[in-house]
Design an enzyme around this catalytic site. Structure first.
Site, PDB file in Angstrom:
ATOM      1  N   HIS A   1       0.853  -1.186   0.000  1.00  0.00           N
ATOM      2  CA  HIS A   1       0.000   0.000   0.000  1.00  0.00           C
ATOM      3  C   HIS A   1       0.889   1.237   0.000  1.00  0.00           C
ATOM      4  O   HIS A   1       2.104   1.142   0.172  1.00  0.00           O
ATOM      5  CB  HIS A   1      -0.943   0.002   1.208  1.00  0.00           C
ATOM      6  CG  HIS A   1      -0.256   0.135   2.527  1.00  0.00           C
ATOM      7  ND1 HIS A   1       0.539  -0.855   3.066  1.00  0.00           N
ATOM      8  CD2 HIS A   1      -0.242   1.150   3.433  1.00  0.00           C
ATOM      9  CE1 HIS A   1       0.997  -0.475   4.241  1.00  0.00           C
ATOM     10  NE2 HIS A   1       0.540   0.754   4.478  1.00  0.00           N
TER      11      HIS A   1
ATOM     12  N   HIS B   1       1.307   3.974   2.023  1.00  0.00           N
ATOM     13  CA  HIS B   1       1.737   4.781   3.146  1.00  0.00           C
ATOM     14  C   HIS B   1       3.257   4.898   3.051  1.00  0.00           C
ATOM     15  O   HIS B   1       3.940   3.985   2.562  1.00  0.00           O
ATOM     16  CB  HIS B   1       1.310   4.175   4.477  1.00  0.00           C
ATOM     17  CG  HIS B   1      -0.106   4.509   4.840  1.00  0.00           C
ATOM     18  ND1 HIS B   1      -0.892   3.714   5.654  1.00  0.00           N
ATOM     19  CD2 HIS B   1      -0.890   5.585   4.502  1.00  0.00           C
ATOM     20  CE1 HIS B   1      -2.084   4.275   5.802  1.00  0.00           C
ATOM     21  NE2 HIS B   1      -2.107   5.392   5.116  1.00  0.00           N
TER      22      HIS B   1
ATOM     23  N   ASP C   1       5.897   4.695   4.951  1.00  0.00           N
ATOM     24  CA  ASP C   1       6.864   3.744   5.503  1.00  0.00           C
ATOM     25  C   ASP C   1       6.955   2.463   4.682  1.00  0.00           C
ATOM     26  O   ASP C   1       7.820   1.620   4.942  1.00  0.00           O
ATOM     27  CB  ASP C   1       6.552   3.429   6.964  1.00  0.00           C
ATOM     28  CG  ASP C   1       5.132   2.966   7.202  1.00  0.00           C
ATOM     29  OD1 ASP C   1       4.221   3.428   6.507  1.00  0.00           O
ATOM     30  OD2 ASP C   1       4.915   2.139   8.116  1.00  0.00           O
ATOM     31  N   HIS C   2       6.082   2.315   3.696  1.00  0.00           N
ATOM     32  CA  HIS C   2       6.102   1.134   2.833  1.00  0.00           C
ATOM     33  C   HIS C   2       6.466   1.464   1.383  1.00  0.00           C
ATOM     34  O   HIS C   2       6.552   0.549   0.566  1.00  0.00           O
ATOM     35  CB  HIS C   2       4.736   0.446   2.866  1.00  0.00           C
ATOM     36  CG  HIS C   2       4.372  -0.072   4.212  1.00  0.00           C
ATOM     37  ND1 HIS C   2       4.513  -1.394   4.588  1.00  0.00           N
ATOM     38  CD2 HIS C   2       3.887   0.574   5.307  1.00  0.00           C
ATOM     39  CE1 HIS C   2       4.127  -1.544   5.842  1.00  0.00           C
ATOM     40  NE2 HIS C   2       3.742  -0.362   6.297  1.00  0.00           N
TER      41      HIS C   2
ATOM     42  N   HIS D   1      -7.303  -1.993   5.666  1.00  0.00           N
ATOM     43  CA  HIS D   1      -6.495  -0.883   6.150  1.00  0.00           C
ATOM     44  C   HIS D   1      -7.175   0.406   5.692  1.00  0.00           C
ATOM     45  O   HIS D   1      -7.995   0.369   4.775  1.00  0.00           O
ATOM     46  CB  HIS D   1      -5.072  -1.008   5.569  1.00  0.00           C
ATOM     47  CG  HIS D   1      -4.043  -0.208   6.288  1.00  0.00           C
ATOM     48  ND1 HIS D   1      -3.832  -0.293   7.643  1.00  0.00           N
ATOM     49  CD2 HIS D   1      -3.139   0.703   5.819  1.00  0.00           C
ATOM     50  CE1 HIS D   1      -2.842   0.526   7.986  1.00  0.00           C
ATOM     51  NE2 HIS D   1      -2.417   1.147   6.907  1.00  0.00           N
TER      52      HIS D   1
ATOM     53  N   ASP E   1       0.206  -3.972   6.693  1.00  0.00           N
ATOM     54  CA  ASP E   1      -0.788  -3.228   7.461  1.00  0.00           C
ATOM     55  C   ASP E   1      -2.225  -3.681   7.198  1.00  0.00           C
ATOM     56  O   ASP E   1      -2.765  -3.493   6.102  1.00  0.00           O
ATOM     57  CB  ASP E   1      -0.656  -1.745   7.148  1.00  0.00           C
ATOM     58  CG  ASP E   1       0.702  -1.196   7.552  1.00  0.00           C
ATOM     59  OD1 ASP E   1       1.621  -1.999   7.758  1.00  0.00           O
ATOM     60  OD2 ASP E   1       0.838   0.031   7.650  1.00  0.00           O
TER      61      ASP E   1
ATOM     62  N   HIS F   1       7.415  -4.852  11.701  1.00  0.00           N
ATOM     63  CA  HIS F   1       6.623  -3.620  11.624  1.00  0.00           C
ATOM     64  C   HIS F   1       6.198  -3.181  13.022  1.00  0.00           C
ATOM     65  O   HIS F   1       5.025  -3.069  13.345  1.00  0.00           O
ATOM     66  CB  HIS F   1       5.397  -3.845  10.733  1.00  0.00           C
ATOM     67  CG  HIS F   1       4.711  -2.576  10.313  1.00  0.00           C
ATOM     68  ND1 HIS F   1       3.675  -2.021  11.036  1.00  0.00           N
ATOM     69  CD2 HIS F   1       4.899  -1.750   9.257  1.00  0.00           C
ATOM     70  CE1 HIS F   1       3.247  -0.929  10.431  1.00  0.00           C
ATOM     71  NE2 HIS F   1       3.980  -0.738   9.347  1.00  0.00           N
TER      72      HIS F   1
END
Length: 303
Positions: free
Chosen positions: A63, A65, A67-68, A141, A204, A262
């Site tokens: 996805h 976000h 941090d990914h 999510h 997530d 994570h």
């Protein structure tokens, strides 16, 4: 000899810490490398872990976000700078196409490598290679998120004592493997089933059917455990799992090796994630992921 191992590049959720980089993971599967969720700093972590741009054949983003995915820009440019000689395929949620485009073309650079964009819009099979089938399942999510699973087709293990009993040797071994029968002897007479290995990557998400489907029967499950169990409501509110929830998914799904990662920056002691996972009843092999760790896939099942 084939190599199948999971290389941890980063384990932090949301923000990096002194000891944890943003997410980033490479799965070595025989001669291929699949890079999952490259967060900020992934390119430097690759250097520290001995992972080269040439090692990457696929990129799978769960996805968009930060941090990914914030590391995508650097990784894509490094692939081109190093003139990787093979095409690289990128899978990511189709709803995030605008984010992928921005990251791919974040700055000026010279494109030298064929980057194939294959966005994911629904559950299903994404690729079929000789040594694995890659599939995606929708997760739960606040933004659209998909988990990924590699499954190796079942094969056959040739048994030398049975080959000798029937007098099959040399080129005839390959012939019976290809044709399934030789002079009245069947492949089943001289071999046994060799179950294929499987690997799942779940980031997530709240608990949902997709999590269970991805985990079911896996040799190795890499799964987020952002929160500890005492913060279960916080996890649900923000679309995440706790250590105990992740472990119960693995327990109920018959997972052989569970890798938790994570982690929220609010927790300083990773041992508590292990304690809660064991308290949830998971009895298989357990790894609390640490940056730059290498985790080999379990040996093949014997049944």
């Amino acid at each position: 000899m084939s190599v199948r191992e999971f290389v941890v590049l980063g384990t932090a959720s949301q923000v990096p810490t002194r000891h944890r980089n943003h997410n980033g993971y490479l799965l070595r599967w025989d001669g291929e490398g699949i890079l999952f969720d490259p967060g900020e700093g992934t390119q430097r972590q690759m250097l520290r872990a001995g992972v080269a741009a040439h090692d990457i054949n696929r990129i799978c983003v769960t996805h968009f976000h930060g941090d990914h995915s914030l590391g995508l820009a650097g990784v894509i440019q490094r692939i081109n700078l190093d003139q990787v000689p093979h095409p690289v395929t990128a899978h990511y949620p189709a709803s995030g196409q605008e984010f992928f485009d921005r990251l791919r073309y974040a700055t000026a650079y010279r494109e030298t490598v064929q980057l194939r964009e294959e966005p994911v819009a629904q559950d299903g099979t994404l690729a079929e290679e000789p040594s694995y089938v890659l599939q995606a399942r929708r997760l739960s999510h606040p933004v659209e998120s998909f988990g990924y699973r590699l499954t190796e087709p079942d094969g056959r293990r040739m048994l030398p004592e049975l080959l000798a009993r029937y007098g099959i040797k040399g080129p005839d071994v390959g012939r019976i493997q290809r044709e399934g029968r030789l002079d009245g002897v069947t492949l089943d007479d001289v071999s046994e089933l060799r179950p294929g290995q499987s690997f799942a990557f779940v980031m997530d998400t709240r608990l949902c059917p997709g999590v269970e489907e991805l985990a079911r029967g896996c040799d190795m499950l890499v799964i987020e455990s952002t929160f500890l169990d005492e913060d279960a409501q916080l996890a649900a509110d923000h679309g995440h799992l706790t250590a105990g929830q992740a472990a119960r998914v693995a327990r109920d799904g018959g997972v052989r090796h569970l890798v938790l990662t994570h982690f929220s920056q609010r927790y300083g002691d990773p041992c508590e994630f292990e304690r809660q996972a064991r308290a949830a009843g998971f009895e298989g092999e357990l790894t609390i992921a640490a940056d730059l760790a290498r985790v080999p896939l379990p040996k093949r099942r014997q049944d």
